[in-house]
Design a protein around this motif. Sequence first.
Motif, short mmCIF file in Angstrom:
data_model
loop_
_atom_site.label_atom_id
_atom_site.label_comp_id
_atom_site.label_asym_id
_atom_site.label_seq_id
_atom_site.Cartn_x
_atom_site.Cartn_y
_atom_site.Cartn_z
N MET A 23 22.55 -11.50 -5.52
CA MET A 23 22.27 -10.08 -5.70
C MET A 23 22.35 -9.39 -4.33
N PRO A 24 23.08 -8.28 -4.23
CA PRO A 24 23.22 -7.61 -2.94
C PRO A 24 21.91 -6.97 -2.49
N GLU A 25 21.75 -6.91 -1.18
CA GLU A 25 20.58 -6.26 -0.57
C GLU A 25 20.65 -4.75 -0.84
N PRO A 26 19.54 -4.12 -1.22
CA PRO A 26 19.57 -2.68 -1.43
C PRO A 26 19.88 -1.95 -0.13
N SER A 27 20.60 -0.84 -0.27
CA SER A 27 20.89 -0.05 0.93
C SER A 27 19.70 0.85 1.23
N GLY A 28 19.69 1.37 2.43
CA GLY A 28 18.63 2.29 2.81
C GLY A 28 17.55 1.62 3.62
N VAL A 29 16.61 2.43 4.02
CA VAL A 29 15.49 1.99 4.84
C VAL A 29 14.41 1.42 3.92
N SER A 30 13.86 0.26 4.29
CA SER A 30 12.84 -0.37 3.45
C SER A 30 11.46 0.21 3.74
N VAL A 31 10.70 0.47 2.67
CA VAL A 31 9.39 1.09 2.77
C VAL A 31 8.38 0.24 1.99
N PHE A 32 7.20 0.06 2.58
CA PHE A 32 6.09 -0.65 1.94
C PHE A 32 4.91 0.31 1.87
N ILE A 33 4.21 0.35 0.74
CA ILE A 33 3.11 1.29 0.52
C ILE A 33 1.79 0.53 0.43
N ILE A 34 0.81 0.94 1.24
CA ILE A 34 -0.54 0.38 1.16
C ILE A 34 -1.51 1.52 0.87
N ASP A 35 -2.08 1.51 -0.34
CA ASP A 35 -3.04 2.55 -0.74
C ASP A 35 -3.88 1.98 -1.86
N ASP A 36 -5.19 2.22 -1.84
CA ASP A 36 -6.08 1.68 -2.86
C ASP A 36 -5.95 2.40 -4.20
N ASN A 37 -5.35 3.58 -4.22
CA ASN A 37 -5.25 4.36 -5.44
C ASN A 37 -3.90 4.11 -6.12
N GLU A 38 -3.97 3.59 -7.35
CA GLU A 38 -2.75 3.25 -8.09
C GLU A 38 -1.86 4.47 -8.34
N THR A 39 -2.47 5.60 -8.66
CA THR A 39 -1.71 6.83 -8.91
C THR A 39 -1.00 7.29 -7.63
N THR A 40 -1.69 7.22 -6.51
CA THR A 40 -1.07 7.59 -5.24
C THR A 40 0.14 6.72 -4.95
N ARG A 41 -0.01 5.41 -5.15
CA ARG A 41 1.12 4.50 -4.92
C ARG A 41 2.29 4.83 -5.85
N ALA A 42 1.99 5.10 -7.11
CA ALA A 42 3.04 5.41 -8.09
C ALA A 42 3.78 6.69 -7.73
N VAL A 43 3.03 7.72 -7.33
CA VAL A 43 3.65 9.00 -6.97
C VAL A 43 4.52 8.81 -5.73
N LEU A 44 3.99 8.15 -4.71
CA LEU A 44 4.79 7.91 -3.50
C LEU A 44 6.05 7.11 -3.82
N ARG A 45 5.91 6.07 -4.63
CA ARG A 45 7.05 5.24 -5.01
C ARG A 45 8.12 6.08 -5.70
N MET A 46 7.72 6.95 -6.63
CA MET A 46 8.67 7.80 -7.34
C MET A 46 9.37 8.77 -6.39
N ILE A 47 8.64 9.31 -5.44
CA ILE A 47 9.22 10.25 -4.48
C ILE A 47 10.19 9.53 -3.53
N ILE A 48 9.79 8.38 -3.03
CA ILE A 48 10.52 7.70 -1.96
C ILE A 48 11.75 6.94 -2.47
N GLN A 49 11.61 6.25 -3.59
CA GLN A 49 12.68 5.36 -4.07
C GLN A 49 13.96 6.15 -4.34
N GLY A 50 15.04 5.73 -3.72
CA GLY A 50 16.33 6.39 -3.93
C GLY A 50 17.39 5.75 -3.07
N ASP A 51 18.47 6.47 -2.81
CA ASP A 51 19.57 5.93 -2.02
C ASP A 51 19.20 5.70 -0.56
#
Length: 132
Positions: A1-29
């Motif tokens: 499987m090819p490596e995804p392009s773009g800059v890799s991001v890791f999220i550390i937050d105790d709030n599940e909703t915060t992580r989900a919102v950040l993930r939805m905003i950040i994930q892309g090309d």
Amino acid sequence: MPEPSGVSVFIIDDNETTRAVLRMIIQGDAYHVIGEANNGMLGLERARRLRPDIVCLDIEMPGSNGLDVLVEIKKKLPNTVVLMVTGSNDRATIVTAIQLGASGFILKPFNSGIVLDTLDKTVALLKPRLKK
């Protein structure tokens, strides 16, 4: 499987909703969310293994303060860029985070344009520090 392009991001937050919102905003090309954790110690362990380009780190978490985790990330992953995630505009905390190695801040509540703009500006300014 090819490596995804773009800059890799890791999220550390105790709030599940915060992580989900950040993930939805950040994930892309341009950015690829490679993982997340709900507390600082687990986040540090996973980040050490995954070696992300950027960590989005909550300042206020139960158990482990985000500033303490920031210090450990900068020791163990000196080329990883850390953006602090906060709903507070406490000047002393912001100054301390910068002195400890934070490269910027993502403020709650999130605005997708501002989050992506912060990531873009951080990457542009810190490109030599990123491993890509």
